[in-house]
Every structure is written in structure tokens, then in C-alpha cells.
Scaffold this motif. Sequence first.
Motif, PDB file in Angstrom:
ATOM      1  N   THR A 105       0.829  -1.210   0.000  1.00 58.18           N
ATOM      2  CA  THR A 105       0.000   0.000   0.000  1.00 58.18           C
ATOM      3  C   THR A 105       0.860   1.256   0.000  1.00 58.18           C
ATOM      4  N   GLN A 106       1.942   1.230   0.780  1.00 64.09           N
ATOM      5  CA  GLN A 106       2.847   2.377   0.821  1.00 64.09           C
ATOM      6  C   GLN A 106       3.488   2.622  -0.546  1.00 64.09           C
ATOM      7  N   MET A 107       3.890   1.536  -1.216  1.00 66.24           N
ATOM      8  CA  MET A 107       4.518   1.654  -2.533  1.00 66.24           C
ATOM      9  C   MET A 107       3.533   2.213  -3.551  1.00 66.24           C
ATOM     10  N   GLU A 108       2.283   1.779  -3.469  1.00 65.14           N
ATOM     11  CA  GLU A 108       1.257   2.292  -4.388  1.00 65.14           C
ATOM     12  C   GLU A 108       0.999   3.778  -4.136  1.00 65.14           C
ATOM     13  N   THR A 109       1.017   4.163  -2.867  1.00 66.04           N
ATOM     14  CA  THR A 109       0.783   5.572  -2.516  1.00 66.04           C
ATOM     15  C   THR A 109       1.894   6.450  -3.072  1.00 66.04           C
ATOM     16  N   VAL A 110       3.134   5.968  -2.946  1.00 64.84           N
ATOM     17  CA  VAL A 110       4.277   6.728  -3.463  1.00 64.84           C
ATOM     18  C   VAL A 110       4.214   6.824  -4.988  1.00 64.84           C
TER      19      VAL A 110
END
Length: 207
Positions: free
Chosen positions: A167-172
Motif C-alpha cells: 500500500t505504501q509503494m502504491e501511494t508513493v
Amino acid sequence: RYQRRVHGGFRMGDLAKLKDLKTADNSASLLHYVVTFIHDYHPDLLSFPSEIQSVHVAKALNIKDITASIMAMGNDVKLLKGQLDAHAKDEQKEADMFSKILTPFYTSAENAIAEANERAQNIAQGLEDLGKYFGEPAGKFDSPKFFGHLSAFTHDFEALSKTHTATQMETVAEKPVAEEVPIPSHDSGLLRDFVNKGKKESDSVWK
């Protein structure tokens, strides 16, 4: 009057319940909070599931069953000893291969069972001490259940941790890239004047 009890810790069984304690809208659990907190403030602890992989094997082992199996094998070896003793008293059977083959086997089996029994007793004592350390009732430590709770918790933690990272990678990846702010034309003129002035001063020094 009701008095609040102050708790200084938790049972291993409580770890497996963290995913079941959810917010009012069921969008997240207490385990989500734990995973997020560790990701944000203690990322060095994220690898702990790989450090206790043995719990997945330990949960399937019951020291009481192992000890019972060792005792059963010991009883079988004692029966063999009785047959060997009776065989040795029979002069007609003295020359056959029964004693020659099974006597060395009995000696080896007896030593192996004695060693296994000693190790089992040491493990049982170690598990009992482990239970006391984690506040389990004396004499009632259930090692398969204890390690089962740890195993379930590590599985749930790893699954949520991977989801959190994804999720963090998608947000970035979805975060818009800041546009470069153009320098106003008057700033460019000021910079050009500053450079020219510096050049003139430099030329005057070297003349």
C-alpha cells in the motif's frame, strides 16, 4: 465499588486475538495498528517472524506424547531383555542366531532409549520454565497451544506487513510529481547583471 485492575502484560493467546479486535466500522484491527506502528517507528523489528520459524514445527510436537512413546519403546526393550535371558538358559537354543543377533541390538536400543528419555526430561523441564516465564499456570503449560498462538500471530503479522508495504509503494507511485517552478524573467536578468559585474571586477584585478 468497581476497581480497575492494572495488567503488566498479556498471554500468548492474546496475540492471536489482535486481528479480531476491530474498529467500529471494521476497516482495521488492533493488529493493523501494531503493524503500522512497527513499520513507522521500529522497522528493525519487522524481520522477527523469520527469527522464530521453529514455532511452526514446535506447535505440532507434544512432549507428553513423545515421553509416552519413549516409555512404550522402553517397555518393548525390557520384554526383549526377558526373552534374551530366557533364551540364554535354554541349552538347546544356545547355539542359534537369536541371541547373537539381538543381544547387540538390545544393548544399543537400551542406550538410545536412556539417552532419549534424558533429553525428553530436559525438554519438559525447559518447557515448564518457559511457561513460568510467560506467566502460564504451573503444571498446566500447553506447549502446542502456546507455540500455536505464536505461529498464528507471525503468519497474520507477515501477511499484514506485506499488505502495508504494498500500500505504501502504491501511494508513493500515485503521488503526483511536483512541477518545476520556472524562474521569473526578472530573476534571470538580475543573475545576468550579477555575473557581468563579477566579471568586470575580476578583469580589473588582473589588469
